[in-house]
Design a protein around this motif. Structure first.
Motif, short mmCIF file in Angstrom:
data_model
loop_
_atom_site.label_atom_id
_atom_site.label_comp_id
_atom_site.label_asym_id
_atom_site.label_seq_id
_atom_site.Cartn_x
_atom_site.Cartn_y
_atom_site.Cartn_z
N THR A 192 0.84 -1.20 0.00
CA THR A 192 0.00 0.00 0.00
C THR A 192 0.87 1.25 0.00
N ASP A 193 0.37 2.29 -0.63
CA ASP A 193 1.06 3.58 -0.62
C ASP A 193 0.36 4.58 0.29
N GLY A 194 -0.55 4.09 1.12
CA GLY A 194 -1.29 4.96 2.01
C GLY A 194 -2.68 5.27 1.51
N SER A 258 2.26 3.45 4.65
CA SER A 258 2.83 3.13 3.35
C SER A 258 3.86 2.04 3.54
N ALA A 304 4.97 1.92 -4.54
CA ALA A 304 4.34 2.16 -3.24
C ALA A 304 5.04 3.29 -2.51
N GLY A 307 3.94 6.59 -3.97
CA GLY A 307 2.52 6.91 -4.04
C GLY A 307 1.91 6.71 -5.41
#
Length: 422
Positions: A192-194, A258, A304, A307
């Motif tokens: 995940t990148d947030g 992240s 990731a 973003g």
């Protein structure tokens, strides 16, 4: 790109192996690494809990991407320090890493995000813990609130043992007492990148030291993937009800997560429940999962870190199955013996091009011999057309390795392989 991996276990060896096979990686570094990682990456001696030292190393080697493997450096803020230098880093900052670093914090996040999990009490005194244990009854689930290297959880029908562990935890801080969750457990990783969430292949690991899930909890004695018995909709369900809501809640709190979000799940009679979150790749599941990933790893992790996951292409997976079997030192997990010579490594890898050794707790002596240097010494990962083929290759390989007093489980993925064959 140039990549620096932080850590020195089999998880990091698996990461380094995958990165070394990525054509976009032209230089690979690891700190501190181990005897096996030395074959694919340049090793560096550094205090991995010192964020400034790690950031300085990353800058010194010209790293374009830093990948933090273990949980302790993440909780210590290493990823924050690296990002402060303007270097891309795969791994959550210290505040976000509290999802693993504090089980009480994770429970609070799950409550706010309406994520299904076990009912629990957070206790700070032995008296509170005793009352919580009485409220739930056996089997008792007692969790150290902080980091415990995968060994801070006691699940027992013995009230005295549960109370003893709870007292040890409250002496150092707080303890989480939970209801017992029935059903098989599954590990699901997500990059995940947030904001965006990209799930990996679900896996199952084996925590107990001996066959038949006997003996004490360990950091993990083996794993396999895929799960032929699992509902094909499981991953989508977990993304929708667990992973995405958690990522959204962390961003809402101003501490976006992240990196790698690891959901330990119980598939109970009442539905999916979260057992725990980890803030990094799990060990030994990573070894099996990465064996099937065909998408180049560095690009995924860097997307990731930057973003850019929303625009990343769908992941590509092998149709093969993968099985990982851990070789542990004498007396692991209590007081494992170290310093013994390991033999047969080349012979193990000669079994098949689809079986290879990943080092965990190893080091080289002055003469170049490989010695044991930890509790989980190494593991064999093998792939095959199905779980039976992968198991056969893994066990044929591990039987060729010599280490005085070592032990491994003989039933990794056995039940799943038998069920898939029926």
């Amino acid at each position: 790109m140039k990549v620096l991996v932080i850590g020195g276990g089999a998880r990091e060896h698996a990461l380094c192996r995958a990165l070394s096979l990525d054509p976009d990686v032209r230089e690979l570094h690891c700190a501190p690494g181990n005897a096996g990682i030395a074959a694919v990456a340049r090793l560096h001696a550094v205090d991995v809990l010192d964020g400034e030292a790690v950031a300085a190393l990353a800058a010194g080697v010209g790293a374009d991407l830093v990948v933090v493997g273990p949980e302790a450096p993440l909780f210590a803020g290493v990823a924050d320090a690296v990002r402060a230098r303007g270097i891309d880093c795969f791994g959550p900052g210290a505040e976000a890493a509290r999802l693993e670093g504090s089980k009480a914090f994770a429970k609070d996040v799950m409550a706010e995000a309406d994520v299904p999990t076990a009912r629990a009490y957070v206790c700070t005194t032995p008296e509170q813990a005793d009352a919580a244990l009485d409220a739930f009854g056996p089997p008792y689930v007692v969790k150290d609130d902080g980091l415990a290297a995968g060994k801070g959880v006691v699940v027992t029908g013995d009230l005295a043992a549960a109370r003893a562990h709870a007292r040890a935890c409250t002496a150092a801080g707080q303890v989480v007492i939970e209801e017992f969750l029935d059903g098989p457990e599954v590990s699901l990783f997500a990059v995940t990148d947030g904001e965006s969430v990209v799930p990996l292949s679900p896996a199952q690991d084996f925590k107990r030291a001996y066959d038949g899930d006997a003996g004490p909890n360990t950091g993990g004695m083996g794993a396999y993937t895929p799960l032929p018995w699992a509902d094909p909709k499981l991953v989508d369900e977990v993304v929708e009800t667990v992973l995405q809501p958690t990522v959204d809640e962390m961003r809402r709190r101003g501490t976006p997560f992240s990196g790698l979000l690891y959901a330990g799940l119980a598939l109970t009679s009442r539905g999916v429940r979260v057992v725990e979150f980890n803030a990094r790749f799990g060990d030994p599941e990573t070894q099996a999962v990465l064996a099937r990933l065909r998408t180049p790893l560095a690009g995924l992790l860097r997307a990731a870190a930057q973003g850019r996951l929303a625009a990343f292409p769908p992941l590509v997976w092998s149709d093969d199955a993968a099985v990982t079997v851990v070789l542990a030192a004498r007396d692991y997990p209590a007081k494992p013996r170290t310093g013994d010579v390991i033999t047969g490594l080349a012979e193990a890898e000669a079994v098949s091009g689809d079986a290879y050794v990943l080092h965990a707790g190893t080091k080289l002596d002055d003469s170049g011999q490989v010695l044991s240097a930890g509790g989980r010494v190494l593991c064999v990962t093998a792939v095959g057309a199905d779980l039976t083929a992968a198991r056969d290759r893994a066990y044929e390989a591990i039987r060729r390795i010599g280490l005085d007093g070592a032990h491994y489980r003989g039933d990794i993925a056995a039940r799943a392989a038998e069920a898939a064959a029926d």
